[in-house]
Design a protein around this motif. Structure first.
Motif, PDB file in Angstrom:
ATOM      1  N   ARG A 222      21.738  81.426  65.695  1.00 25.68           N
ATOM      2  CA  ARG A 222      22.971  81.373  66.510  1.00 25.68           C
ATOM      3  C   ARG A 222      24.168  80.953  65.672  1.00 25.68           C
ATOM      4  O   ARG A 222      25.257  81.520  65.790  1.00 25.68           O
ATOM      5  N   ARG A 223      23.981  79.964  64.802  1.00 24.75           N
ATOM      6  CA  ARG A 223      25.086  79.518  63.946  1.00 24.75           C
ATOM      7  C   ARG A 223      25.512  80.615  62.983  1.00 24.75           C
ATOM      8  O   ARG A 223      26.707  80.817  62.751  1.00 24.75           O
ATOM      9  N   ALA A 224      24.553  81.349  62.446  1.00 23.14           N
ATOM     10  CA  ALA A 224      24.884  82.453  61.536  1.00 23.14           C
ATOM     11  C   ALA A 224      25.656  83.547  62.273  1.00 23.14           C
ATOM     12  O   ALA A 224      26.621  84.107  61.734  1.00 23.14           O
ATOM     13  N   MET A 225      25.257  83.842  63.507  1.00 21.26           N
ATOM     14  CA  MET A 225      25.957  84.857  64.291  1.00 21.26           C
ATOM     15  C   MET A 225      27.381  84.388  64.617  1.00 21.26           C
ATOM     16  O   MET A 225      28.327  85.179  64.566  1.00 21.26           O
ATOM     17  N   ALA A 226      27.558  83.114  64.934  1.00 26.65           N
ATOM     18  CA  ALA A 226      28.884  82.573  65.229  1.00 26.65           C
ATOM     19  C   ALA A 226      29.773  82.635  63.991  1.00 26.65           C
ATOM     20  O   ALA A 226      30.961  82.981  64.087  1.00 26.65           O
ATOM     21  N   ARG A 227      29.220  82.307  62.819  1.00 27.52           N
ATOM     22  CA  ARG A 227      29.982  82.390  61.567  1.00 27.52           C
ATOM     23  C   ARG A 227      30.433  83.818  61.307  1.00 27.52           C
ATOM     24  O   ARG A 227      31.577  84.071  60.931  1.00 27.52           O
ATOM     25  N   ALA A 228      29.505  84.769  61.502  1.00 27.11           N
ATOM     26  CA  ALA A 228      29.839  86.179  61.279  1.00 27.11           C
ATOM     27  C   ALA A 228      30.936  86.632  62.245  1.00 27.11           C
ATOM     28  O   ALA A 228      31.853  87.367  61.854  1.00 27.11           O
ATOM     29  N   ALA A 229      30.879  86.182  63.491  1.00 27.53           N
ATOM     30  CA  ALA A 229      31.904  86.546  64.471  1.00 27.53           C
ATOM     31  C   ALA A 229      33.257  85.957  64.072  1.00 27.53           C
ATOM     32  O   ALA A 229      34.295  86.641  64.181  1.00 27.53           O
ATOM     33  N   ARG A 230      33.273  84.713  63.605  1.00 24.91           N
ATOM     34  CA  ARG A 230      34.526  84.098  63.159  1.00 24.91           C
ATOM     35  C   ARG A 230      35.111  84.858  61.977  1.00 24.91           C
ATOM     36  O   ARG A 230      36.325  85.075  61.900  1.00 24.91           O
ATOM     37  N   GLU A 231      34.258  85.268  61.062  1.00 20.97           N
ATOM     38  CA  GLU A 231      34.720  86.042  59.904  1.00 20.97           C
ATOM     39  C   GLU A 231      35.327  87.371  60.351  1.00 20.97           C
ATOM     40  O   GLU A 231      36.372  87.775  59.842  1.00 20.97           O
ATOM     41  N   ARG A 232      34.672  88.048  61.287  1.00 23.02           N
ATOM     42  CA  ARG A 232      35.210  89.326  61.796  1.00 23.02           C
ATOM     43  C   ARG A 232      36.567  89.102  62.458  1.00 23.02           C
ATOM     44  O   ARG A 232      37.488  89.889  62.268  1.00 23.02           O
ATOM     45  N   ASP A 233      36.676  88.012  63.218  1.00 25.11           N
ATOM     46  CA  ASP A 233      37.940  87.701  63.873  1.00 25.11           C
ATOM     47  C   ASP A 233      39.042  87.429  62.849  1.00 25.11           C
ATOM     48  O   ASP A 233      40.187  87.871  63.014  1.00 25.11           O
ATOM     49  N   ARG A 234      38.724  86.707  61.784  1.00 26.83           N
ATOM     50  CA  ARG A 234      39.708  86.430  60.730  1.00 26.83           C
ATOM     51  C   ARG A 234      40.149  87.717  60.046  1.00 26.83           C
ATOM     52  O   ARG A 234      41.343  87.902  59.784  1.00 26.83           O
ATOM     53  N   GLU A 235      39.187  88.563  59.766  1.00 26.66           N
ATOM     54  CA  GLU A 235      39.507  89.839  59.123  1.00 26.66           C
ATOM     55  C   GLU A 235      40.372  90.708  60.025  1.00 26.66           C
ATOM     56  O   GLU A 235      41.328  91.343  59.572  1.00 26.66           O
ATOM     57  N   ALA A 236      40.087  90.720  61.320  1.00 30.64           N
ATOM     58  CA  ALA A 236      40.871  91.513  62.266  1.00 30.64           C
ATOM     59  C   ALA A 236      42.287  90.951  62.398  1.00 30.64           C
ATOM     60  O   ALA A 236      43.262  91.702  62.517  1.00 30.64           O
ATOM     61  N   ALA A 237      42.428  89.619  62.330  1.00 33.36           N
ATOM     62  CA  ALA A 237      43.746  88.993  62.446  1.00 33.36           C
ATOM     63  C   ALA A 237      44.594  89.290  61.213  1.00 33.36           C
ATOM     64  O   ALA A 237      45.817  89.406  61.310  1.00 33.36           O
ATOM     65  N   ARG A 238      43.962  89.395  60.070  1.00 37.81           N
ATOM     66  CA  ARG A 238      44.685  89.697  58.823  1.00 37.81           C
ATOM     67  C   ARG A 238      45.116  91.148  58.761  1.00 37.81           C
ATOM     68  O   ARG A 238      46.085  91.497  58.141  1.00 37.81           O
ATOM     69  N   GLY A 239      44.282  91.956  59.366  1.00 35.36           N
ATOM     70  CA  GLY A 239      44.360  93.319  59.250  1.00 35.36           C
ATOM     71  C   GLY A 239      45.237  94.335  59.498  1.00 35.36           C
ATOM     72  O   GLY A 239      45.747  95.173  59.075  1.00 35.36           O
TER      73      GLY A 239
END
Length: 144
Positions: free
Chosen positions: A127-144
């Protein structure tokens, strides 16, 4: 040959008693002598592995369990001790696998409880790994 096997069994029994009495170094010496006399006993390797784990030497316990399992792949004791050692080493997947296999051969509540603990720990890790991956995707989308 029979004399050596009897002496090895005697050393193993005495080693178990010393281990239960808290004289761990003496017990380890006796288990080692028993293995030297009869290096084909998976029970002796499993007993020494349990003692090594009690002495907080999980890597050495894993090595002894590996030897025991080479001689007897269905050794519940070796599987359970190795599973516990893997847990202390942080190798939770291997620990869960060994504890499950050991419990299939010879069920006990203590091992089952540890197995369930590991399953919960692994689910939390996932669950923690999935949450980290989701946060990373969100950061990438915000930069994007």
């Amino acid at each position: 040959m029979v004399v050596f096997m009897v002496l090895a069994a005697l050393d193993r029994c005495i080693g178990c008693r010393f281990g239960l009495g808290g004289k761990l170094d003496e017990a380890l010496k006796l288990f080692t002598e028993a293995i030297e006399r009869n290096p084909t006993s998976s029970l002796t390797f499993g007993g020494r592995a349990a003692l090594l784990l009690k002495m907080r030497r999980p890597r050495a316990a894993v090595r002894d369990c590996d030897h025991a399992l080479q001689m007897n792949p269905d050794s519940a004791k070796a599987l359970k001790v190795r599973g516990k050692a893997y847990r202390y080493l942080g190798e939770y997947e291997k620990a869960k696998k060994d504890l499950q296999a050991g419990n299939q051969i010879d069920f006990d509540d203590e091992t089952f409880a540890m197995q369930k603990f590991l399953e919960d720990r692994l689910r939390g890790k996932e669950r923690r790994a999935m949450a980290r991956a989701a946060r990373e995707r969100d950061r990438e989308a915000a930069r994007g």
